[in-house]
Design a protein around this motif. Structure first.
Motif, mmCIF file in Angstrom:
data_model
loop_
_atom_site.group_PDB
_atom_site.id
_atom_site.type_symbol
_atom_site.label_atom_id
_atom_site.label_comp_id
_atom_site.label_asym_id
_atom_site.label_seq_id
_atom_site.Cartn_x
_atom_site.Cartn_y
_atom_site.Cartn_z
ATOM 1 N N GLY A 159 -1.365 4.539 10.250
ATOM 2 C CA GLY A 159 -0.672 5.481 11.118
ATOM 3 C C GLY A 159 0.801 5.166 11.253
ATOM 4 N N ARG A 160 1.138 3.876 11.318
ATOM 5 C CA ARG A 160 2.552 3.493 11.467
ATOM 6 C C ARG A 160 3.341 3.745 10.184
ATOM 7 N NH1 ARG A 160 0.282 -0.744 14.672
ATOM 8 N NH2 ARG A 160 0.332 -2.246 12.958
ATOM 9 N N GLN A 161 2.714 3.458 9.036
ATOM 10 C CA GLN A 161 3.409 3.630 7.758
ATOM 11 C C GLN A 161 3.343 5.062 7.243
ATOM 12 O OE1 GLN A 161 5.247 1.356 6.182
ATOM 13 N NE2 GLN A 161 4.865 -0.148 7.795
ATOM 14 N N LYS A 162 2.432 5.854 7.818
ATOM 15 C CA LYS A 162 2.274 7.269 7.462
ATOM 16 C C LYS A 162 1.963 7.459 5.978
ATOM 17 C CE LYS A 162 5.068 9.003 11.287
ATOM 18 N NZ LYS A 162 6.193 9.870 11.723
ATOM 19 N N THR A 205 0.660 8.666 -8.123
ATOM 20 C CA THR A 205 -0.073 7.399 -8.064
ATOM 21 C C THR A 205 -0.899 7.315 -6.781
ATOM 22 O OG1 THR A 205 1.638 6.272 -9.344
ATOM 23 C CG2 THR A 205 0.113 4.894 -8.089
ATOM 24 N N ILE A 206 -2.195 7.079 -6.953
ATOM 25 C CA ILE A 206 -3.119 6.873 -5.842
ATOM 26 C C ILE A 206 -3.633 5.438 -5.941
ATOM 27 C CG2 ILE A 206 -5.189 7.693 -4.661
ATOM 28 C CD1 ILE A 206 -2.952 9.816 -4.967
ATOM 29 N N ALA A 207 -3.612 4.712 -4.841
ATOM 30 C CA ALA A 207 -4.097 3.329 -4.835
ATOM 31 C C ALA A 207 -5.521 3.270 -4.298
ATOM 32 C CB ALA A 207 -3.193 2.442 -3.986
ATOM 33 N N GLN A 208 -6.323 2.396 -4.885
ATOM 34 C CA GLN A 208 -7.640 2.076 -4.329
ATOM 35 C C GLN A 208 -7.571 0.651 -3.793
ATOM 36 O OE1 GLN A 208 -10.850 1.033 -6.892
ATOM 37 N NE2 GLN A 208 -12.445 1.536 -5.416
ATOM 38 N N GLU A 211 -12.468 -9.770 2.364
ATOM 39 C CA GLU A 211 -11.749 -10.519 3.400
ATOM 40 C C GLU A 211 -10.834 -9.586 4.209
ATOM 41 O OE1 GLU A 211 -9.596 -13.524 1.363
ATOM 42 O OE2 GLU A 211 -11.382 -14.431 0.456
ATOM 43 N N ILE A 212 -10.894 -9.717 5.532
ATOM 44 C CA ILE A 212 -10.092 -8.862 6.408
ATOM 45 C C ILE A 212 -8.599 -9.109 6.203
ATOM 46 C CG2 ILE A 212 -9.551 -8.310 8.800
ATOM 47 C CD1 ILE A 212 -12.458 -8.958 9.488
ATOM 48 N N GLU A 213 -8.199 -10.375 6.165
ATOM 49 C CA GLU A 213 -6.773 -10.689 5.995
ATOM 50 C C GLU A 213 -6.253 -10.187 4.662
ATOM 51 O OE1 GLU A 213 -5.955 -14.782 6.617
ATOM 52 O OE2 GLU A 213 -6.511 -14.756 8.741
ATOM 53 N N ARG A 214 -7.078 -10.327 3.630
ATOM 54 C CA ARG A 214 -6.638 -9.855 2.319
ATOM 55 C C ARG A 214 -6.561 -8.326 2.303
ATOM 56 N NH1 ARG A 214 -8.347 -12.019 -3.677
ATOM 57 N NH2 ARG A 214 -7.433 -10.294 -4.851
ATOM 58 N N ALA A 215 -7.465 -7.666 3.018
ATOM 59 C CA ALA A 215 -7.395 -6.209 3.103
ATOM 60 C C ALA A 215 -6.061 -5.768 3.697
ATOM 61 C CB ALA A 215 -8.557 -5.682 3.938
ATOM 62 N N SER A 216 -5.624 -6.447 4.760
ATOM 63 C CA SER A 216 -4.333 -6.122 5.371
ATOM 64 C C SER A 216 -3.189 -6.365 4.398
ATOM 65 C CB SER A 216 -4.121 -6.960 6.631
ATOM 66 O OG SER A 216 -5.066 -6.635 7.624
ATOM 67 N N SER A 217 -3.264 -7.493 3.693
ATOM 68 C CA SER A 217 -2.211 -7.838 2.744
ATOM 69 C C SER A 217 -2.126 -6.818 1.612
ATOM 70 C CB SER A 217 -2.464 -9.237 2.179
ATOM 71 O OG SER A 217 -1.547 -9.549 1.155
ATOM 72 N N GLY A 224 3.728 -0.359 0.734
ATOM 73 C CA GLY A 224 5.119 -0.701 0.469
ATOM 74 C C GLY A 224 5.628 -0.187 -0.860
ATOM 75 N N ASN A 225 4.714 0.230 -1.733
ATOM 76 C CA ASN A 225 5.091 0.795 -3.025
ATOM 77 C C ASN A 225 5.376 2.279 -2.839
ATOM 78 O OD1 ASN A 225 5.278 1.819 -5.610
ATOM 79 N ND2 ASN A 225 3.472 0.746 -6.392
ATOM 80 N N LYS A 226 6.630 2.669 -2.968
ATOM 81 C CA LYS A 226 7.021 4.048 -2.696
ATOM 82 C C LYS A 226 6.433 5.047 -3.686
ATOM 83 C CE LYS A 226 9.438 2.955 0.877
ATOM 84 N NZ LYS A 226 8.911 3.266 2.235
ATOM 85 N N ASP A 227 5.918 4.550 -4.811
ATOM 86 C CA ASP A 227 5.279 5.449 -5.768
ATOM 87 C C ASP A 227 3.852 5.810 -5.359
ATOM 88 O OD1 ASP A 227 7.465 5.608 -7.435
ATOM 89 O OD2 ASP A 227 6.847 3.924 -8.682
ATOM 90 N N VAL A 228 3.252 5.025 -4.461
ATOM 91 C CA VAL A 228 1.882 5.292 -4.013
ATOM 92 C C VAL A 228 1.921 6.395 -2.964
ATOM 93 C CG1 VAL A 228 -0.110 4.359 -2.767
ATOM 94 C CG2 VAL A 228 1.004 2.997 -4.551
ATOM 95 N N MET A 229 1.262 7.513 -3.280
ATOM 96 C CA MET A 229 1.312 8.674 -2.403
ATOM 97 C C MET A 229 0.113 8.769 -1.458
ATOM 98 S SD MET A 229 4.161 10.179 -3.010
ATOM 99 C CE MET A 229 4.915 8.594 -3.308
ATOM 100 N N ALA A 230 -1.005 8.138 -1.817
ATOM 101 C CA ALA A 230 -2.191 8.131 -0.965
ATOM 102 C C ALA A 230 -3.055 6.948 -1.370
ATOM 103 C CB ALA A 230 -2.979 9.444 -1.093
ATOM 104 N N ILE A 231 -4.005 6.602 -0.504
ATOM 105 C CA ILE A 231 -4.810 5.394 -0.710
ATOM 106 C C ILE A 231 -6.274 5.696 -0.437
ATOM 107 C CG2 ILE A 231 -5.249 3.042 0.135
ATOM 108 C CD1 ILE A 231 -2.282 2.884 0.897
#
Length: 383
Positions: free
Chosen positions: A128-131, A40-43, A91-97, A104-111
């Motif tokens: 960088g923190r979440q790797k 799973t790749i997230a956009q 929106e910047i805040e929504r981008a962070s969210s 946080g989804n352990k199935d997502v391997m890259a973004i």
């Protein structure tokens, strides 16, 4: 004896599954190597908002890449990539969210990370923190590729914009006006620093530099100022909707110098300006006018799937997703750690993609780019 054999077979099967990296549902790996059945790749990009064309375009290109990767069995028989889409909505805040949701989804391997520089710069430290390996498209400002897990598939605009000044010099321009969106970090950098520096190096005078905001919708005043100065050329660094309005008002004000713009105006984004956009020149990392074998192949495949011509944002998403697929193949590991390692391996060698020959400065893409001219609804190569 039969019980012992069955037990041994069961253990071998379990070890084989672990070696292949498959989880119980076939959707992840443990970082010890192996390619999962489903990756799973997230956009996480704008699908709505003022510059949604960048995120929607990248989504289309990525969808084509996923289709090709899966149909070719590029990662192995039965191995497929799935793409999950998150809308940052400008929106910047929504981008962070949304990035936090995806990471946080352990199935997502890259973004595929946000296209707007302000959004991207905000989330890059989180990456960088979440790797979680994140490939940004567009987002050309500084502060994006800042750690081992941040990558950029789109070359920063300033890395291929200087030839615009070479061309203006060759065309005999000696004076330049600059109109730029100061809210947009890439344009602010070009408008305030790079373009004036390059112009001075070529003996051109910057007669005026006019900043505007992202919310500016009326350029009548700036158009009058530009026309009154009568510079040989205007460097126009605006987002697509602003450019349409500005071109009409420049025409009304009587400005008749050469206007040069950016890849933001590419592939029909400027078409609403009608005849006012004719003879507009801008540099692009991709155009349907490109003749590279890999660019032509991408254009044909995109037109067959979507029944329209591709634009640079489509090329961005396509190359980014293929970069991730090549990374998985290079490392033999579809975990987050494996993809991060593989992305760096592929970057060290470069690849042929929709944008032609792509090389890298660290984790950051580079292409030479080419100048195109917009005339009567079509792009043609200037050189």
């Amino acid at each position: 004896m039969r019980t012992a054999v069955l037990a041994g077979l069961a253990m071998a099967t379990a070890l084989g599954t672990a070696a292949c990296g498959g989880s119980a549902d076939g959707s992840g790996t443990d970082g010890d190597g192996g390619v999962a059945t489903t990756i799973t790749i997230a956009q996480v990009q704008d699908q709505t908002g003022a510059v949604a064309y960048a995120g929607v375009g990248a989504k289309e290109g990525a969808e084509l890449a996923v289709e090709e990767i899966n149909e070719q069995g590029f990662l192995g028989d039965g191995v497929t990539i799935d793409m999950e889409v998150f809308d940052t909505a400008g929106e910047i805040e929504r981008a962070s969210s949304e990035m936090n949701k995806a990471m946080g989804n352990k199935d997502v391997m890259a973004i595929l990370g946000p296209t707007q520089s302000q959004q991207a710069a905000t989330v890059a430290p989180l990456v960088g923190r979440q790797k979680v390996p994140t490939v940004f498209t567009q987002a050309g400002a500084e502060g994006i590729v800042v750690n081992d897990y941040t990558f950029r598939a789109t070359p920063p605009m300033e890395s291929y914009y200087e030839p615009v000044l070479d061309w203006l010099e060759a065309e005999g321009a000696t004076s330049v006006s600059v109109l730029y969106n100061a809210t947009f970090p890439t344009f602010a950098l070009l408008g305030k620093d790079s373009v004036p520096e390059w112009a001075e190096e070529r003996g051109m005078e910057v007669v005026q530099s006019l900043p505007v905001e992202m919310t500016t919708q009326d350029f009548a005043g700036q158009a009058q100022q530009i026309a009154s100065k009568g510079a040989d050329a205007l460097v126009m660094l605006l987002i697509a909707p602003q450019s349409v309005t500005a071109l009409g008002q420049l025409q009304d004000a009587g400005y008749d110098g050469q206007i040069v713009a950016t890849s933001v105006q590419a592939a029909g984004n400027i078409s609403e300006a009608g005849d006012d956009a004719n003879d507009l020149v801008y540099p692009v990392p991709f155009s349907v006018a490109f003749t590279d074998e890999s660019s032509v192949a991408f254009t044909k495949a995109f037109e067959a799937k979507f029944d329209k011509s591709p634009n640079p944002y489509n090329a961005d998403g396509y190359d980014a997703m293929w970069w991730i697929a090549r990374a998985i193949k290079a490392s033999g590991d579809s975990s987050r750690e494996g993809i991060q390692e593989g992305l760096q391996k592929v970057a060290a060698e470069g690849y042929e993609g929709a944008m032609g020959a792509v090389t890298f400065d660290g984790n950051d893409a580079r292409v030479p780019g080419q100048l195109v001219r917009w005339m009567d609804g079509k792009e043609t190569l200037v050189n």
